[in-house]
Design a protein around this motif. Sequence first.
Motif, PDB file in Angstrom:
ATOM      1  N   ALA A 293      42.012  56.477  53.949  1.00  0.00           N
ATOM      2  CA  ALA A 293      43.551  56.170  53.760  1.00  0.00           C
ATOM      3  C   ALA A 293      44.109  57.029  52.351  1.00  0.00           C
ATOM      4  O   ALA A 293      44.049  55.703  51.536  1.00  0.00           O
TER       5      ALA A 293
ATOM      6  N   ASP B 265      42.769  60.599  55.979  1.00  0.00           N
ATOM      7  CA  ASP B 265      43.900  60.329  56.276  1.00  0.00           C
ATOM      8  C   ASP B 265      44.684  60.263  54.927  1.00  0.00           C
ATOM      9  O   ASP B 265      44.562  59.893  54.258  1.00  0.00           O
TER      10      ASP B 265
ATOM     11  N   ASP C  55      54.463  50.801  52.518  1.00  0.00           N
ATOM     12  CA  ASP C  55      54.677  50.311  54.094  1.00  0.00           C
ATOM     13  C   ASP C  55      54.343  51.419  55.021  1.00  0.00           C
ATOM     14  O   ASP C  55      53.638  50.915  55.664  1.00  0.00           O
TER      15      ASP C  55
ATOM     16  N   VAL D   1      50.017  52.257  55.339  1.00  0.00           N
ATOM     17  CA  VAL D   1      49.467  51.242  55.995  1.00  0.00           C
ATOM     18  C   VAL D   1      50.049  50.669  57.943  1.00  0.00           C
ATOM     19  O   VAL D   1      49.096  50.926  58.682  1.00  0.00           O
ATOM     20  N   ALA D   2      51.670  51.530  57.651  1.00  0.00           N
ATOM     21  CA  ALA D   2      51.762  51.288  58.930  1.00  0.00           C
ATOM     22  C   ALA D   2      51.220  53.066  60.511  1.00  0.00           C
ATOM     23  O   ALA D   2      51.041  52.412  61.194  1.00  0.00           O
ATOM     24  N   ARG D   3      51.011  53.678  59.364  1.00  0.00           N
ATOM     25  CA  ARG D   3      50.253  55.150  60.301  1.00  0.00           C
ATOM     26  C   ARG D   3      48.913  54.308  60.478  1.00  0.00           C
ATOM     27  O   ARG D   3      48.689  55.046  60.719  1.00  0.00           O
ATOM     28  N   PHE D   4      47.947  54.554  59.266  1.00  0.00           N
ATOM     29  CA  PHE D   4      46.750  54.128  58.877  1.00  0.00           C
ATOM     30  C   PHE D   4      45.958  53.720  59.061  1.00  0.00           C
ATOM     31  O   PHE D   4      44.811  53.439  59.125  1.00  0.00           O
ATOM     32  N   GLY D   5      46.750  51.997  59.086  1.00  0.00           N
ATOM     33  CA  GLY D   5      45.591  50.607  58.868  1.00  0.00           C
ATOM     34  C   GLY D   5      45.897  50.240  57.244  1.00  0.00           C
ATOM     35  O   GLY D   5      45.236  49.141  58.004  1.00  0.00           O
ATOM     36  N   ARG D   6      45.595  50.840  56.404  1.00  0.00           N
ATOM     37  CA  ARG D   6      45.355  50.668  55.347  1.00  0.00           C
ATOM     38  C   ARG D   6      45.955  51.678  54.660  1.00  0.00           C
ATOM     39  O   ARG D   6      46.249  52.644  54.463  1.00  0.00           O
TER      40      ARG D   6
ATOM     41  N   GLN E 163      42.115  44.379  50.910  1.00  0.00           N
ATOM     42  CA  GLN E 163      40.884  44.957  51.859  1.00  0.00           C
ATOM     43  C   GLN E 163      39.021  44.834  50.804  1.00  0.00           C
ATOM     44  O   GLN E 163      39.482  44.908  49.756  1.00  0.00           O
TER      45      GLN E 163
END
Length: 265
Positions: A13, A37, A75, A78-83, A132
């Motif tokens: 991401a 992404d 934020d 991260v909410a959209r891609f998870g990372r 991560q």
Amino acid sequence: MDIGDPLDFTGRAVVVTGGTRGIGAAIAEAFLTAGADVLVCGRSAPATLPGSGGRPCAFRATDVRDPEAAAALVDAAVARFGRLDVLVNNAGGSPAVDAATASPRFVEKVVALNLLAPFYVAQAANRVMQTQDEGGSVINIGSVAARTPQPGTAAYTAAKAGLLGLTRALALEWAPLVRVNHITTGLIHTESAAEVYGEDGGKAVAGIVPMRRMAVPDDVAHACLYLASTLSAYVSGADLAVHGGGEVPARHLVADPARNPFSSS
């Protein structure tokens, strides 16, 4: 040992600030093409978002000079891609203004966009990347103005010099999980900047660059791919010059223009 393609960003991401046009759009498209992404931001949504292979970037309207908005941008990614694996601090710029008459408000806005905003977004990105296992990469897009000021760029020059120093400081503090690097860009031919380089679109200006051409946005984008990849796994706190070798010194051109080996004539 097979480590795969280091330039394959599938499942990764990326956030690119100022990524809706010019250099930022080229950076976003390069990461999309590599499989990532990508979320881009700007003050307002463009008519068309950068895309590659039928995949467009995600977009969030953001004023990165606002610390809360900068944090919200991360934020949202991260909410959209998870990372979040890569942050490219590309948003910046300034019109030319005489230092003697530049207003305090103008100076504050230039410094906020070119120095404070990258700091704010990087802080938010670091908070995520430190959690991560693979960490992350922050890339700050700078300018030769940081080292070679031009008339009308005092505030911009000071901010970009600060960005270079900030890069080195963050690389020191955030290692080993987060790498922070800087790209020094030179003369770049974009649609919005073409008129700045003269009626010939920059052909004469290109004559003072050793590579005999101005950079194009893809030159910067490809440097970003390298700095974000495992090819540069031990590179942090670095300043990568993407300026075609710099510029022929003015004293050389003035003393004997005919002997300029990089002349386009």
